[in-house]
Design a protein around this motif. Structure first.
Motif, PDB file in Angstrom:
ATOM      1  N   ARG A   7       0.865  -1.191   0.000  1.00 21.41           N
ATOM      2  CA  ARG A   7       0.000   0.000   0.000  1.00 21.41           C
ATOM      3  C   ARG A   7       0.895   1.234   0.000  1.00 21.41           C
ATOM      4  O   ARG A   7       1.575   1.517   0.989  1.00 21.41           O
ATOM      5  CB  ARG A   7      -0.928  -0.004   1.217  1.00 21.41           C
ATOM      6  CG  ARG A   7      -2.067  -1.006   1.088  1.00 21.41           C
ATOM      7  CD  ARG A   7      -2.933  -1.043   2.332  1.00 21.41           C
ATOM      8  NE  ARG A   7      -3.579   0.225   2.634  1.00 21.41           N
ATOM      9  CZ  ARG A   7      -4.777   0.602   2.141  1.00 21.41           C
ATOM     10  NH1 ARG A   7      -5.439  -0.202   1.311  1.00 21.41           N
ATOM     11  NH2 ARG A   7      -5.306   1.762   2.480  1.00 21.41           N
ATOM     12  N   ILE A   8       0.886   1.920  -1.113  1.00 17.05           N
ATOM     13  CA  ILE A   8       1.782   3.057  -1.293  1.00 17.05           C
ATOM     14  C   ILE A   8       0.967   4.292  -1.670  1.00 17.05           C
ATOM     15  O   ILE A   8       0.168   4.254  -2.610  1.00 17.05           O
ATOM     16  CB  ILE A   8       2.869   2.730  -2.343  1.00 17.05           C
ATOM     17  CG1 ILE A   8       3.852   3.881  -2.489  1.00 17.05           C
ATOM     18  CG2 ILE A   8       2.288   2.327  -3.670  1.00 17.05           C
ATOM     19  CD1 ILE A   8       5.127   3.470  -3.229  1.00 17.05           C
ATOM     20  N   GLY A  29      -5.434   6.131   7.154  1.00 18.61           N
ATOM     21  CA  GLY A  29      -5.588   4.694   6.935  1.00 18.61           C
ATOM     22  C   GLY A  29      -4.248   4.008   6.845  1.00 18.61           C
ATOM     23  O   GLY A  29      -3.192   4.638   6.984  1.00 18.61           O
ATOM     24  N   ASP A  30      -4.279   2.696   6.583  1.00 16.98           N
ATOM     25  CA  ASP A  30      -3.052   1.907   6.540  1.00 16.98           C
ATOM     26  C   ASP A  30      -2.220   2.251   5.307  1.00 16.98           C
ATOM     27  O   ASP A  30      -2.746   2.392   4.196  1.00 16.98           O
ATOM     28  CB  ASP A  30      -3.384   0.419   6.526  1.00 16.98           C
ATOM     29  CG  ASP A  30      -4.003  -0.054   7.829  1.00 16.98           C
ATOM     30  OD1 ASP A  30      -3.765   0.610   8.856  1.00 16.98           O
ATOM     31  OD2 ASP A  30      -4.721  -1.069   7.814  1.00 16.98           O
ATOM     32  N   LEU A  31      -0.911   2.352   5.490  1.00 17.40           N
ATOM     33  CA  LEU A  31       0.050   2.553   4.415  1.00 17.40           C
ATOM     34  C   LEU A  31       1.331   1.804   4.760  1.00 17.40           C
ATOM     35  O   LEU A  31       1.663   1.626   5.932  1.00 17.40           O
ATOM     36  CB  LEU A  31       0.392   4.032   4.232  1.00 17.40           C
ATOM     37  CG  LEU A  31      -0.622   4.962   3.578  1.00 17.40           C
ATOM     38  CD1 LEU A  31      -0.092   6.393   3.603  1.00 17.40           C
ATOM     39  CD2 LEU A  31      -0.930   4.535   2.152  1.00 17.40           C
ATOM     40  N   ASP A  32       2.037   1.380   3.729  1.00 13.40           N
ATOM     41  CA  ASP A  32       3.381   0.843   3.905  1.00 13.40           C
ATOM     42  C   ASP A  32       4.435   1.887   3.550  1.00 13.40           C
ATOM     43  O   ASP A  32       5.484   1.968   4.198  1.00 13.40           O
ATOM     44  CB  ASP A  32       3.586  -0.400   3.029  1.00 13.40           C
ATOM     45  CG  ASP A  32       2.634  -1.518   3.384  1.00 13.40           C
ATOM     46  OD1 ASP A  32       2.592  -1.906   4.568  1.00 13.40           O
ATOM     47  OD2 ASP A  32       1.896  -1.992   2.491  1.00 13.40           O
ATOM     48  N   ALA A 217      -2.111   3.391  -4.015  1.00  9.62           N
ATOM     49  CA  ALA A 217      -2.181   2.202  -4.864  1.00  9.62           C
ATOM     50  C   ALA A 217      -1.878   0.974  -4.032  1.00  9.62           C
ATOM     51  O   ALA A 217      -0.951   0.971  -3.214  1.00  9.62           O
ATOM     52  CB  ALA A 217      -1.190   2.299  -6.025  1.00  9.62           C
ATOM     53  N   GLU A 218      -2.682  -0.050  -4.226  1.00  9.68           N
ATOM     54  CA  GLU A 218      -2.401  -1.371  -3.663  1.00  9.68           C
ATOM     55  C   GLU A 218      -1.734  -2.179  -4.762  1.00  9.68           C
ATOM     56  O   GLU A 218      -2.385  -2.643  -5.696  1.00  9.68           O
ATOM     57  CB  GLU A 218      -3.695  -2.033  -3.211  1.00  9.68           C
ATOM     58  CG  GLU A 218      -4.438  -1.264  -2.133  1.00  9.68           C
ATOM     59  CD  GLU A 218      -5.847  -1.787  -1.917  1.00  9.68           C
ATOM     60  OE1 GLU A 218      -6.252  -2.711  -2.662  1.00  9.68           O
ATOM     61  OE2 GLU A 218      -6.547  -1.272  -1.026  1.00  9.68           O
ATOM     62  N   ALA A 225      -2.363  -3.395  -9.951  1.00  8.16           N
ATOM     63  CA  ALA A 225      -2.556  -2.450  -8.856  1.00  8.16           C
ATOM     64  C   ALA A 225      -4.010  -2.019  -8.803  1.00  8.16           C
ATOM     65  O   ALA A 225      -4.716  -2.030  -9.819  1.00  8.16           O
ATOM     66  CB  ALA A 225      -1.650  -1.235  -9.017  1.00  8.16           C
ATOM     67  N   VAL A 226      -4.442  -1.622  -7.630  1.00  9.69           N
ATOM     68  CA  VAL A 226      -5.753  -0.996  -7.446  1.00  9.69           C
ATOM     69  C   VAL A 226      -5.517   0.430  -6.979  1.00  9.69           C
ATOM     70  O   VAL A 226      -4.832   0.660  -5.981  1.00  9.69           O
ATOM     71  CB  VAL A 226      -6.611  -1.755  -6.426  1.00  9.69           C
ATOM     72  CG1 VAL A 226      -7.903  -0.982  -6.144  1.00  9.69           C
ATOM     73  CG2 VAL A 226      -6.938  -3.149  -6.933  1.00  9.69           C
TER      74      VAL A 226
END
Length: 592
Positions: A7-8, A29-32, A217-218, A225-226
């Motif tokens: 997750r970027i 929210g969640d991110l890497d 983008a996932e 990617a999503v």
């Protein structure tokens, strides 16, 4: 073992973007990984001028101020930060981030990427920087960096680097890297992927567009990617917003960069749910054997005066003041090298306000001598105040003039550029770039009578290499004849436009197969020249992207010497696509 999706997110599309975006993305929210794009052709010129005043400068100071608020939050959430805010001085910014982390008590490991500065090869240039790929970023992240700052890398490298590190992709994983390039191109301009600057904005709730959320983008291990955004944030993500951003400042089927040449004609967009669009099927090819180098130099000095022409006889008033002004310059013996006049008819007949009864006559001058565009210009303008057309006035008195820059592109053998990752422990390691290279094939539309090029460089026009012949895209069957109605192109098509150096790019897309059957045959390069008369004398190349139901046009030379020279009132061609959408055509009624 399959790795989980990466997750970027993006928190900056340019130097000056929304300051709070970094904090919003970390909290939303969640991110890497969180990326930030701070560089553009104009930004490099600005940073170059900063560095002339102080050699320790040359990086985006805003990034440091954002980190002061957000570095602790990023560390707590395990989010790594990757940004090209290093500009001309990535090592200096890395040191400043370390100092900041120390003051904040955050144990952040900081790395940077360098090797892009080629100033020694281009004497006389204010800045000369090669566009590097993501391999150096990947090496820094693999070595454990929490923050990676770079100089001039491609915008998509901010995504390809983290993706390669996360999934362990090698430099020859062309299809996967190409998918990441496409995702990175969608993210790079921030809220342009979430409803910002979107052609069909009027179809959406205005309240949702007050403050669009930034995109993320996932990215999956296969390169798909999503594109989405954090829940509850403004704006929207749909196939149209992703299509628009994919077309932005690209051109043909092959999007060539230092990591990979991504095949845009293979990308498939699918709506996966509310605010979720999947990008799949992207194929990649080996990158070209050259790297682009962006050159900025000081071109001289410019100034402008805008005369206000109110009421009747607009044309005669413009002719009079123009003749008087040029005569005054001749008499003074200090005529600038370049003089440009443009009459903008903003006036209306029987207007209810003075402003709507007025037209604007814009004068722009350029010269290598500051005095030629300063004192000479202001003197000539002021002396006309009581002896020119009725109602004489200007929007503002002319100043001293200001320096302007010129952007140029050069190309160098990629093997001659040192791409180095400076790891958190100070070790320097060469980036593992692709061993193979390939000159991209020509995939432009043969209906364009100009000299076509199928190579799309994410940072500008193609390098001077002979393109390999390639297959041409197949056009759909045209619509059968039927009744038409003369209406604006905007009734059926969206557009987004932008700049690359002195060239303008216009992407045009439609949202149904029937509309594509019409557009693909109607909007040729010659038809574009008719609709946009400013492009009539210029080379125009048309590229066809059937998967996106899109056409992409490159208009060479429309913007003169680039945005910094401000040769045109819209120097970055941001409104060019909307001008095209405003033009009237005979459109089949079945599409309306």
């Amino acid at each position: 073992m399959t790795r989980p999706p990466l997750r970027i997110g993006n928190a900056s599309g340019f130097y000056g973007d929304r300051f709070d975006a970094m904090r919003e993305m970390l909290a939303g929210g969640d991110l890497d990984v969180l990326t930030g794009d701070y560089l553009a052709e104009l930004t490099m010129l600005i940073l170059g001028r900063d560095r002339l005043k102080d050699p320790a400068r040359g990086y985006a100071k805003t990034f440091l101020r954002q980190l002061e608020e957000c570095l602790g939050a990023a560390h707590e959430r395990g989010v790594r930060i990757v940004a090209n805010a290093g500009g001309l001085n990535p090592a200096g910014l890395a040191d400043a981030v370390r100092d900041l982390a120390g003051r904040l008590g955050v144990p952040a490991r900081v790395a940077h990427v360098e090797g892009d500065d080629l100033g020694g090869r281009f004497p006389g240039a204010l800045t000369a920087h090669a566009y590097l790929g993501g391999a150096g970023i990947a090496a820094c992240l693999t070595a454990g960096a929490d923050v990676v700052v770079t100089g001039r890398v491609t915008d998509a490298a901010l995504v390809t680097g983290p993706a390669a590190a996360h999934f362990g992709w090698g430099p020859d994983a062309y299809d996967r890297l190409a998918g990441a390039v496409v995702a990175g191109h969608v993210l790079e301009c921030g809220t342009q992927a979430t409803g910002g600057n979107y052609a069909f904005f009027a179809e959406h709730d205005p309240a949702s567009l007050l403050r669009p959320g930034f995109p993320l983008a996932e990215i999956h291990e296969d390169g798909s990617a999503v594109i989405t955004k954090h829940p509850g944030t403004g704006g929207f993500v749909d196939v149209g917003t992703v299509t628009a951003q994919l077309l932005y400042e690209t051109a043909g089927a092959r999007y060539a960069g230092p990591d990979v040449t991504a095949r845009l004609d293979t990308a498939v967009l699918t709506r996966e749910g509310p605010d979720r669009v999947r990008i799949s099927g992207v194929r990649g090819e080996a990158p070209p054997p050259t790297l682009k180098v962006g050159l900025n130099r000081l071109g001289g000095f410019r100034n402008e005066v805008v005369f206000v022409l109110t009421g009747p006889d607009t044309g005669a008033k413009a002719a009079l003041v123009r003749a008087q002004f040029e005569d005054a310059l001749d008499r003074a013996g200090s005529r600038p090298r370049e003089i440009r006049w443009e009459l903008v008819r903003t006036d209306r007949a029987d207007a209810a306000t003075q402003e709507t009864a007025s037209a604007l006559l814009r004068l722009v001058v350029r010269d290598a001598d500051a005095d030629a565009v300063g004192r000479a210009l202001s003197g000539a303008a002021v002396e006309l105040a009581l002896g020119s057309y009725p109602g004489f006035h200007v929007t503002a008195p002319p100043g001293k003039g200001a320096p302007y820059g010129v952007f140029e592109a050069a190309y160098v053998d990629r093997d001659t550029v040192e791409h180095v990752a400076v790891l958190p422990d100070g070790r320097r390691t060469p980036a593992a770039t692709a061993a193979d290279t390939l000159v991209p094939q020509d995939s432009s539309d043969p209906s364009d009578p100009s000299d076509p090029s199928g190579l799309t460089d994410p940072t500008g026009p193609p390098p001077p290499e002979p393109l390999l012949p390639g297959p041409r895209p197949l056009l759909p069957e045209p619509l059968p004849p039927g009744p038409t109605r003369r209406v604006p192109l905007a009734r059926v098509a969206g557009a987004r436009s932008g700049d690359k150096g002195g060239d303008a790019n216009i992407g045009v897309w439609v949202r149904s197969d029937e509309a594509w059957r019409w557009l693909a045959h109607e909007l040729t390069a010659d038809r574009l020249r008719e609709l946009l008369p400013e492009a009539a004398p210029l080379p125009v190349t048309r590229h066809v992207l059937p998967n996106l139901r899109a056409l992409n046009f490159v208009v060479e030379g429309l913007l003169g010497e680039g945005v910094a020279s401000r040769a045109r009132f819209d120097p970055q061609a941001k409104g060019l696509g909307e001008w095209l959408r405003a033009r009237h055509l005979d459109i089949p009624e079945v599409l309306l």
